[in-house]
Design an enzyme around this catalytic site. Structure first.
Site, short mmCIF file in Angstrom:
data_model
loop_
_atom_site.label_atom_id
_atom_site.label_comp_id
_atom_site.label_asym_id
_atom_site.label_seq_id
_atom_site.Cartn_x
_atom_site.Cartn_y
_atom_site.Cartn_z
N CYS A 1 0.87 -1.18 0.00
CA CYS A 1 0.00 0.00 0.00
C CYS A 1 0.90 1.23 0.00
O CYS A 1 1.74 1.37 0.87
CB CYS A 1 -0.87 0.06 1.25
SG CYS A 1 -1.24 -1.52 2.02
N GLU B 1 -7.42 9.21 1.25
CA GLU B 1 -6.88 8.69 0.00
C GLU B 1 -7.98 8.33 -1.00
O GLU B 1 -9.05 7.86 -0.61
CB GLU B 1 -6.05 7.42 0.25
CG GLU B 1 -4.83 7.66 1.12
CD GLU B 1 -3.94 6.44 1.24
OE1 GLU B 1 -2.72 6.62 1.37
OE2 GLU B 1 -4.47 5.30 1.22
#
Length: 241
Positions: free
Chosen positions: A95, A157
């Site tokens: 990630c 995000e």
């Protein structure tokens, strides 16, 4: 458009791991609006300050890779203790963020986030680029979420979810990764149970939990059937904040 990197370093910042501090100040994330249009760039440091996220609504582009082996087991990583956000939590394979650079801004065929994924899988897990051809990353969906890590740090995000099936050799970078393991569906369910019960100090990243709770098991079925392209929907942005 983008802000300047923070010039002064507080005592709290000085206590950061040196490598993580350098990345926080030097890496420039891609700022986007809620429709994923690029609106500027900003330091990784500022993008993860909850004060900036709340006051300026800073939203940056990210990606989450889900790598399966040929037995369709999912590779998980435990984030290192030195990570500024969400240290020692278990999460999907990799990630991170595409950076504000030409190769990672390419919109066509989502090549920018594919390039970034290949770069970070080498950085974090030591997987050579030749073992992860960019055209084998399958973009499955996008989600928008916000999650505080502690009082100071957090995430906001627009996250690209990328799947890939490859047998690879993993050599984790201890600055980034504390541990790794492959899980099948039953083992993942047991990990979720432990996290919910607070057993063995198991914690999961908020973005991984959102994917698990909303999409993963259905998509995993498609991985096993070889029909993942049928499940992909890159037009929608799932707002899960």
């Amino acid at each position: 458009m983008g802000g300047e990197a923070v010039a002064t370093v507080s005592a709290e910042d000085s206590a950061m791991d040196a490598i993580q501090r350098r990345l926080m100040f030097e890496d420039e994330c891609i700022l986007v609006d809620e429709h994923d249009n690029v609106v500027g760039h900003e330091s990784k440091y500022n993008c993860h300050l909850m004060e900036k996220i709340e006051k300026e609504n800073l939203l940056h582009r990210a990606f989450s890779v889900f790598l399966f082996n040929s037995k369709y087991e999912l590779l998980l990583q435990q984030r290192s203790a030195t990570k500024v956000t969400f240290p020692l939590v278990w999460t999907n394979t990799c990630c991170s963020h595409p950076l504000y650079r030409e190769s990672e801004l390419i919109q066509e065929n989502f090549l920018g986030v594919r390039n970034a994924s290949q770069r970070k899988l080498l950085d974090e897990l030591g997987i050579p680029p030749e073992d992860l051809p960019v055209d084998e990353f399958i973009p499955v969906g996008r989600m928008l979420y916000k999650a505080p890590s502690d009082g100071k740090w957090g995430e906001h995000e627009l996250d690209y979810l990328l799947f890939i099936v490859r047998d690879v050799k993993v050599n984790p970078n201890p600055e980034e990764v504390a541990d790794v393991m492959y899980v099948d569906k039953d083992k993942l369910k047991e990990l979720l149970r432990k996290a919910d019960a607070g057993e063995d100090r198991i914690k999961l990243s908020p973005w991984f939990r959102l994917v698990v709770d909303n999409f993963l098991m259905e998509w995993w079925d498609h991985v096993e059937k070889g029909t993942l392209h049928e499940a992909a929907n890159m037009k929608a942005i799932h707002k899960l904040t």
